[in-house]
Design a protein around this motif. Structure first.
Motif: not given
Length: 208
Positions: A126-152
């Motif tokens: 829970d403290r390190n969401p940036d380490r657990f983004l999916t490959a698709e979320a990484l490709r989209r440049g999702v901000d893990p501390y911002g508007a990320a969705r659970p599916g990311d």
């Protein structure tokens, strides 16, 4: 120089063991000026002594714990140490791990002893969401501390075992450093073989 570099629990550690490490590890920063070269050689000798002392202390700890005696390493072996290991452990312990089967055996035993709870693993996740983004979320440049969705994020259940292993490794390394800090109290150094960061000699530096 005397015939020993240090006394560990009253037992002599021969200078030849320090020379073996010096022969296996090339100089990090070759110097050309005579005074700089002399200083670098003194510090390398002190640094190599620390590597040997960690090996000797680990041998004794393995014997006390009943761990199988590790095989000797060939003196001709060239020590390969990654920059990541040096950054994580410091150069003394990183090279000691590469040089010493006893250090590796002790560290493995300490890691195996650590208990990591599911609660601790979940808290890390829970403290390190940036380490657990999916490959698709990484490709989209999702901000893990911002508007990320659970599916990311990769679900916790899929990475739980990996997180537990990583935390056990980290806690095991901390246990190793705690052990080493205490074990070094039994060491006496011969003149010229003190810790490179020991302020009692004039050209000391803090180098791990």
């Amino acid at each position: 120089m005397s015939g020993h570099a240090a006394l560990v629990g009253g037992a002599a550690v021969p200078v030849e063991r320090v020379d073996t490490v010096l022969d296996a590890v090339p100089a990090r920063d070759p110097q050309t000026r005579p005074e700089a070269l002399a200083r670098a050689q003194r510090q390398r000798r002190r640094w190599a002594t620390q590597v040997v002392v960690v090996d000797e202390l680990a041998r004794r700890a393995c014997a006390e714990r009943g761990l199988a005696p590790p095989p000797e390493v060939s003196p001709a072996r060239v020590l390969a140490v990654s920059g990541t290991e040096v950054a994580d452990l410091g150069s003394i312990v990183a090279v000691a791990l590469a040089h010493s089967p006893a250090v590796r055996a002790l560290l493995a035993a300490l890691e195996a002893e650590q208990q990591v709870t599911q609660e601790a693993a979940r808290a890390y996740y829970d403290r390190n969401p940036d380490r657990f983004l999916t490959a698709e979320a990484l490709r989209r440049g999702v901000d893990p501390y911002g508007a990320a969705r659970p599916g990311d994020f990769v679900p916790f259940r899929d990475v739980r075992d990996e997180v537990v292993r990583e935390l056990r490794r980290a806690v095991g390394r901390q246990a190793f450093f705690d052990w080493l800090d205490g074990a070094r109290a039994a060491v006496e150094y011969a003149p010229g073989y003190e810790h490179p960061g020991d302020p009692s000699h004039p050209d000391h530096e803090h180098r791990h």
